[in-house]
Design an enzyme around this catalytic site. Sequence first.
Site, PDB file in Angstrom:
ATOM      1  N   VAL A  28      10.307   6.285 -10.689  1.00 48.39           N
ATOM      2  CA  VAL A  28      11.135   7.182 -11.498  1.00 48.39           C
ATOM      3  C   VAL A  28      11.241   8.520 -10.770  1.00 48.39           C
ATOM      4  O   VAL A  28      10.235   9.086 -10.335  1.00 48.39           O
ATOM      5  CB  VAL A  28      10.520   7.371 -12.905  1.00 48.39           C
ATOM      6  CG1 VAL A  28      11.335   8.393 -13.697  1.00 48.39           C
ATOM      7  CG2 VAL A  28      10.451   6.043 -13.653  1.00 48.39           C
ATOM      8  N   LYS A  29      12.476   8.989 -10.641  1.00 49.14           N
ATOM      9  CA  LYS A  29      12.702  10.236  -9.906  1.00 49.14           C
ATOM     10  C   LYS A  29      12.905  11.364 -10.910  1.00 49.14           C
ATOM     11  O   LYS A  29      13.750  11.251 -11.814  1.00 49.14           O
ATOM     12  CB  LYS A  29      13.942  10.061  -9.032  1.00 49.14           C
ATOM     13  CG  LYS A  29      13.971  10.886  -7.768  1.00 49.14           C
ATOM     14  CD  LYS A  29      15.146  10.410  -6.909  1.00 49.14           C
ATOM     15  CE  LYS A  29      15.322  11.209  -5.674  1.00 49.14           C
ATOM     16  NZ  LYS A  29      16.547  10.823  -4.960  1.00 49.14           N
ATOM     17  N   VAL A  30      12.128  12.429 -10.742  1.00 55.44           N
ATOM     18  CA  VAL A  30      12.231  13.571 -11.662  1.00 55.44           C
ATOM     19  C   VAL A  30      12.404  14.849 -10.840  1.00 55.44           C
ATOM     20  O   VAL A  30      11.904  14.938  -9.716  1.00 55.44           O
ATOM     21  CB  VAL A  30      10.979  13.700 -12.567  1.00 55.44           C
ATOM     22  CG1 VAL A  30      10.824  12.490 -13.465  1.00 55.44           C
ATOM     23  CG2 VAL A  30       9.710  13.948 -11.764  1.00 55.44           C
TER      24      VAL A  30
END
Length: 220
Positions: A83-85
């Site tokens: 997951v890219k944040v």
Amino acid sequence: MKFFVDTADLSEIKELAATGLLDGVTTNPSLVAKSGHSNFIELIREITAIVEGPVSAEVASTDYATMMGEAQTLAKIADNIAVKVPLTPAGLKVCKNLSSNGTMVNVTLCFSAAQAILAAKAGATFVSPFVGRLDDIGQSGMDLIADICAIYGAYSSFDTQVLVASVRSPMHVVDAARMGADVATIPPSVIRQLFKHPLTDKGLAQFVEDWKKTGQTIPV
Ligand code: G3P
């Protein structure tokens, strides 16, 4: 050094995966928009089926609660989702939460060593410093990579991998490798450039020509 491809274009991903040299994929909202796909979740699902390694899928919101909900949806798509944040207080809070539960997280939009330290403390699997965008404003993207590699190397408790992003040329890749960066995420066009050297083309043409003169074939 691992090579990820920085694209959401399925045909590019399939073609590069077939070389056996691809270790993962990174996407971002701009790349998804460019791909023209109207179903983001399905697009990411397809990518995770093509490539065994980590596939970064980015949240779209910026507040903690919505980002957390989006992150949980993305994490459920496949086991190889990262997951890219964004590197914001809320993004790092999401990162800490997800990484504590064993989900891979890629913290993106990193432009300083201070930010990279925070990402490592938040338990990020990957931190993505954007070298090309720093170069664009007259700062040295590669100096930042050297700094982060040195800082992470000084602390055995920092497990975060340095994922060099916003790569614009083969020299960015070579410099990153020289510095010991863990991963480079590279646009398809730059991956193709990595193979090229005029002396390789010239030498191969000569070998093909000379082989013809022997009149032989190698049995296949
Ligand atoms: O995936 C994030 C990053 O690689 C973007 O690159 O070329 O848009 O600065 P660029």
